[in-house]
Scaffold this active site. Structure first.
Site, mmCIF file in Angstrom:
data_model
loop_
_atom_site.group_PDB
_atom_site.id
_atom_site.type_symbol
_atom_site.label_atom_id
_atom_site.label_comp_id
_atom_site.label_asym_id
_atom_site.label_seq_id
_atom_site.Cartn_x
_atom_site.Cartn_y
_atom_site.Cartn_z
ATOM 1 N N ARG A 26 0.917 -1.222 0.066
ATOM 2 C CA ARG A 26 0.049 -0.066 0.086
ATOM 3 C C ARG A 26 1.076 1.134 -0.070
ATOM 4 O O ARG A 26 0.514 2.155 0.665
ATOM 5 C CB ARG A 26 -1.083 -0.017 1.185
ATOM 6 C CG ARG A 26 -2.059 -0.957 1.088
ATOM 7 C CD ARG A 26 -2.997 -0.603 0.312
ATOM 8 N NE ARG A 26 -4.306 -1.653 0.207
ATOM 9 C CZ ARG A 26 -5.324 -1.802 0.904
ATOM 10 N NH1 ARG A 26 -5.482 -0.709 1.624
ATOM 11 N NH2 ARG A 26 -6.353 -2.763 0.667
ATOM 12 N N ARG A 30 -3.792 6.505 0.596
ATOM 13 C CA ARG A 30 -4.327 7.625 0.999
ATOM 14 C C ARG A 30 -3.370 8.352 2.116
ATOM 15 O O ARG A 30 -3.877 9.529 2.763
ATOM 16 C CB ARG A 30 -5.721 7.233 1.978
ATOM 17 C CG ARG A 30 -6.770 7.253 0.960
ATOM 18 C CD ARG A 30 -8.131 6.326 1.555
ATOM 19 N NE ARG A 30 -7.458 5.046 1.956
ATOM 20 C CZ ARG A 30 -8.135 4.004 2.540
ATOM 21 N NH1 ARG A 30 -9.263 4.577 3.027
ATOM 22 N NH2 ARG A 30 -7.831 2.947 3.072
ATOM 23 N N ARG A 39 -7.741 11.505 -5.691
ATOM 24 C CA ARG A 39 -8.838 10.718 -5.351
ATOM 25 C C ARG A 39 -10.176 11.583 -4.832
ATOM 26 O O ARG A 39 -11.414 11.144 -5.074
ATOM 27 C CB ARG A 39 -8.696 9.725 -3.991
ATOM 28 C CG ARG A 39 -9.568 9.098 -3.341
ATOM 29 C CD ARG A 39 -9.820 7.751 -4.108
ATOM 30 N NE ARG A 39 -10.918 6.848 -3.154
ATOM 31 C CZ ARG A 39 -11.970 7.310 -3.390
ATOM 32 N NH1 ARG A 39 -12.532 8.236 -4.086
ATOM 33 N NH2 ARG A 39 -12.810 6.491 -2.430
ATOM 34 N N ASP A 75 -6.684 -3.331 -7.361
ATOM 35 C CA ASP A 75 -7.234 -3.902 -6.152
ATOM 36 C C ASP A 75 -7.332 -5.442 -6.535
ATOM 37 O O ASP A 75 -7.868 -5.838 -7.513
ATOM 38 C CB ASP A 75 -8.431 -3.109 -5.724
ATOM 39 C CG ASP A 75 -8.806 -3.572 -4.438
ATOM 40 O OD1 ASP A 75 -7.949 -3.153 -3.485
ATOM 41 O OD2 ASP A 75 -9.692 -4.306 -3.935
ATOM 42 N N TYR A 150 -14.411 -12.646 0.412
ATOM 43 C CA TYR A 150 -15.250 -11.295 -0.177
ATOM 44 C C TYR A 150 -16.476 -11.873 -0.852
ATOM 45 O O TYR A 150 -17.598 -11.290 -0.756
ATOM 46 C CB TYR A 150 -14.257 -10.459 -0.742
ATOM 47 C CG TYR A 150 -13.336 -9.669 0.095
ATOM 48 C CD1 TYR A 150 -13.959 -8.625 0.827
ATOM 49 C CD2 TYR A 150 -12.115 -10.080 0.355
ATOM 50 C CE1 TYR A 150 -13.030 -7.821 1.576
ATOM 51 C CE2 TYR A 150 -11.106 -9.301 1.187
ATOM 52 C CZ TYR A 150 -11.897 -8.244 1.896
ATOM 53 O OH TYR A 150 -10.988 -7.462 2.626
HETATM 54 O O1 CP3 Z 1 0.066 -1.475 -2.422
HETATM 55 C C1 CP3 Z 1 -0.328 -0.709 -3.176
HETATM 56 O O2 CP3 Z 1 -0.066 0.220 -3.010
HETATM 57 C C2 CP3 Z 1 -1.025 -1.423 -4.510
HETATM 58 C C3 CP3 Z 1 -2.493 -1.192 -4.600
HETATM 59 C C4 CP3 Z 1 -3.428 -1.944 -3.602
HETATM 60 C C5 CP3 Z 1 -4.517 -1.654 -2.965
HETATM 61 N N1 CP3 Z 1 -5.067 -2.623 -2.253
HETATM 62 C C6 CP3 Z 1 -5.107 -0.236 -3.417
HETATM 63 C C7 CP3 Z 1 -6.458 0.264 -2.513
HETATM 64 C C8 CP3 Z 1 -3.129 -3.238 -3.196
HETATM 65 C C9 CP3 Z 1 -1.788 -4.396 -3.467
HETATM 66 C C10 CP3 Z 1 -4.435 -3.791 -2.584
HETATM 67 C C11 CP3 Z 1 -4.534 -5.081 -1.952
HETATM 68 C C12 CP3 Z 1 -6.136 -5.375 -1.385
HETATM 69 N N2 CP3 Z 1 -7.062 -4.877 -1.257
HETATM 70 C C13 CP3 Z 1 -6.056 -6.445 -0.122
HETATM 71 C C14 CP3 Z 1 -4.621 -7.405 0.250
HETATM 72 C C15 CP3 Z 1 -3.827 -6.597 1.060
HETATM 73 C C16 CP3 Z 1 -4.312 -6.041 2.247
HETATM 74 O O3 CP3 Z 1 -4.049 -4.937 2.603
HETATM 75 O O4 CP3 Z 1 -4.702 -6.743 3.492
HETATM 76 C C17 CP3 Z 1 -7.292 -6.577 0.027
HETATM 77 C C18 CP3 Z 1 -7.689 -7.262 1.439
HETATM 78 C C19 CP3 Z 1 -8.008 -5.428 -0.454
HETATM 79 C C20 CP3 Z 1 -9.311 -5.135 -0.528
HETATM 80 C C21 CP3 Z 1 -9.609 -3.790 -0.090
HETATM 81 N N3 CP3 Z 1 -9.453 -2.866 -1.170
HETATM 82 C C22 CP3 Z 1 -10.020 -3.288 1.116
HETATM 83 C C23 CP3 Z 1 -10.604 -4.009 2.478
HETATM 84 C C24 CP3 Z 1 -10.273 -1.858 0.900
HETATM 85 C C25 CP3 Z 1 -10.993 -1.000 1.926
HETATM 86 C C26 CP3 Z 1 -9.985 -0.859 3.016
HETATM 87 C C27 CP3 Z 1 -9.112 0.264 2.742
HETATM 88 O O5 CP3 Z 1 -7.872 -0.005 3.115
HETATM 89 O O6 CP3 Z 1 -9.478 1.264 2.255
HETATM 90 C C28 CP3 Z 1 -9.753 -1.737 -0.441
HETATM 91 C C29 CP3 Z 1 -9.652 -0.223 -1.134
HETATM 92 C C30 CP3 Z 1 -8.315 0.244 -1.363
HETATM 93 N N4 CP3 Z 1 -7.472 -0.637 -2.154
HETATM 94 C C31 CP3 Z 1 -7.712 1.525 -1.209
HETATM 95 C C32 CP3 Z 1 -6.522 1.390 -2.090
HETATM 96 C C33 CP3 Z 1 -5.467 2.535 -1.949
HETATM 97 C C34 CP3 Z 1 -8.486 2.812 -0.889
HETATM 98 C C35 CP3 Z 1 -9.422 3.226 -1.646
HETATM 99 C C36 CP3 Z 1 -9.744 4.704 -1.461
HETATM 100 O O7 CP3 Z 1 -8.987 5.606 -1.854
HETATM 101 O O8 CP3 Z 1 -10.958 4.853 -0.922
#
Ligand code: CP3
Length: 339
Positions: A26, A30, A39, A75, A150
Site C-alpha cells: 500500500r 491515502r 482521489r 485492487d 469477500y
Molecule cells: O499496495 C499498493 O499500493 C497497490 C495497491 C493495492 C490496493 N489494494 C489499493 C487500495 C493493493 C496491493 C491492494 C490489496 C488489497 N485490497 C488487499 C490485500 C492486502 C491487504 O491490505 O490486506 C485487500 C484485502 C484488498 C481489498 C480492499 N481494497 C479493502 C479491504 C479496501 C478498503 C479498506 C481500505 O484500506 O481502504 C480496499 C480499497 C483500496 N485498495 C484502497 C486502496 C488505495 C483505498 C481506496 C480509497 O482511496 O478509498
C-alpha cells in the site's frame, strides 16, 4: 538509470545482496496527500480502471522515496467484478459485494475470467510505469481463499461466518469456488508478468482466520494451484497471522514469503528453509519516534541476514501514517551495507 538485474530481482531470487531492497505494501494510497488530491476528483474504481490515473498513483510514492520497486495501483477484488460480482467501495465500510455467492448455482453462474479481455488496465498500467519509472514494477492478485471470503461474506469481516458456513457445510461447492478463483488469479498474475512485472505477490490476507488444518486443507492447495500457473518472474506469497503455518508454507512453492510482524524474521527463516523472505516491520511502528523507527529497521535487517531479504512492512501502510516516517524507514534501509 535502470539496472540490468535490479536489486529486488536478485533478492527475490534468494541471492546475497549488498543491502535489502525495499518497497511497502500500500505504498500508493491515502497516507499521501497527492493521492488524496487525485482521489477527490475520481472514484477508486475509476482510478483502477484508468491506466493513466493508475500509473500516476503508482508513480507517486516513487517520486517521494527511493523505493526499489513500484507496485501497480489496482485492487485484488477487481477480477471478481469481471466474474459477476456487483462490487462497490463504500467510504468508511470498504468493499461490498451486493450479490454474494452462497450456492452451487451461484458458483456455476460465475463468468470465466480472461484478464486481457476483461481487465486490461493493470497490464496497461504496468506497461506505462515500466517505461516511466527508474525502478521495476511488481504485480499482484488476491489469493483464492481471501477472494472467496469477500465473494461469500460479501464484505470485510473478522470471522467470515458465511465463508466458514460454506466451507464446513458445502465443501464441494467451496472447493469448486476455490478452483475457479485459483485459475482466475493465476492467469491474472501471468498476464501481469507478460506485461513486464518483474515479480508478483499473491495476497492471502485472511488465511490467518483458518486453523492450521483448514489452512492446509483449503487455502494452501488453492494458492499453490494459482502460483503453479505463473512462470517467468519470482512469485511472492503474503499472509497475515501466518506464524502457525510457517512449517508448511514451503509446499506452496513460492519464491519468497512475506511475513507479518508477529514472527521473528530470523526464526521464521529457520522454519521456512533456504528461500527468500520479505518483511516484516509493524506498520504501526511508523508512529514511533524517528530514531526508534531506524533502530527497528536495523534490527529486522540484521535478523534476516544478507541473503534473499526484501525489506517491507508486515501489512499495508494505513492512512494515518505520516509520510515523513515512511521516508525515515526507507532511508535507513537504503543506508544499510552488508559489506
Ligand atoms: O499496495 C499498493 O499500493 C497497490 C495497491 C493495492 C490496493 N489494494 C489499493 C487500495 C493493493 C496491493 C491492494 C490489496 C488489497 N485490497 C488487499 C490485500 C492486502 C491487504 O491490505 O490486506 C485487500 C484485502 C484488498 C481489498 C480492499 N481494497 C479493502 C479491504 C479496501 C478498503 C479498506 C481500505 O484500506 O481502504 C480496499 C480499497 C483500496 N485498495 C484502497 C486502496 C488505495 C483505498 C481506496 C480509497 O482511496 O478509498
Amino acid at each position: 538509470m535502470k539496472q540490468a538485474r535490479p536489486l529486488i530481482v536478485r533478492a527475490l531470487s534468494n541471492e546475497t545482496v549488498e543491502r535489502p531492497p525495499v518497497w511497502f505494501m500500500r505504498q500508493a494510497g491515502r497516507y499521501l496527500p497527492e493521492y488524496r488530491a487525485l482521489r477527490a476528483e475520481h472514484s477508486f474504481l475509476t482510478m483502477c480502471h484508468s491506466p493513466e490515473l493508475a500509473a500516476e498513483v503508482t508513480l507517486q510514492p516513487l517520486r517521494r522515496y527511493p523505493f526499489d520497486a513500484g507496485i501497480v495501483f489496482s485492487d485484488i477484488l477487481l477480477p471478481l467484478e469481471c466474474m459477476g460480482a456487483e462490487l462497490e467501495y463504500v467510504p468508511g465500510t470498504g468493499p461490498i459485494i451486493r450479490n454474494p455467492v452462497r450456492t452451487a448455482a451461484d458458483v456455476a453462474a460465475l463468468k470465466p475470467f480472461d484478464p486481457l479481455r476483461d481487465l486490461p488496465s493493470p497490464m496497461e498500467t504496468i506497461r506505462i510505469c515500466t517505461q516511466e519509472a527508474d525502478v521495476p514494477i511488481l504485480g499482484f492478485a488476491g489469493a483464492p481463499f481471501t477472494m472467496a471470503c469477500y465473494m461469500i461474506d460479501g464484505q470485510g469481516s473478522r470471522n467470515w461466518p458465511e465463508t466458514k458456513r460454506m466451507m464446513f457445510g458445502q465443501p464441494k461447492v467451496f472447493q469448486a469456488l476455490l478452483d475457479r478463483l485459483a485459475d482466475a488469479v493465476g492467469d491474472h498474475l501471468q498476464a501481469q508478468v507478460d506485461a513486464g512485472a518483474v515479480g508478483v505477490q499473491l495476497f492471502d490476507t485472511w488465511a490467518g482466520a483458518l486453523s492450521p488444518d483448514d489452512f492446509r486443507r483449503w487455502a494452501l492447495p488453492a494458492s499453490r494451484r494459482a502460483l503453479a500457473r505463473v512462470s517467468g518472474a519470482p512469485r511472492m506469497f503474503f499472509t497475515k497471522d501466518s506464524a502457525p503455518f510457517l512449517p508448511w508454507l514451503k509446499a506452496l512453492e513460492a519464491d519468497a514469503y512475506a511475513l507479518d510482524w508477529r514472527v521473528d524474521i530470523g526464526a521464521a527463516r529457520k522454519l521456512l528453509g533456504d528461500v527468500a523472505v520479505q518483511g516484516n516491520m509493524d506498520p504501526m511502528a511508523l508512529h514511533a519516534p524517528h530514531d526508534e523507527i531506524r533502530r527497528r529497521v536495523r534490527k529486522i535487517i540484521a535478523a534476516a541476514g544478507p541473503k534473499g531479504h526484501i525489506f517491507n512492512l508486515g501489512h499495508g501502510l494505513t492512512p494515518d501514517i505520516d509520510p515523513q516516517a515512511v521516508g525515515v524507514a526507507v532511508d535507513e534501509v537504503c543506508g544499510w551495507s552488508w559489506s
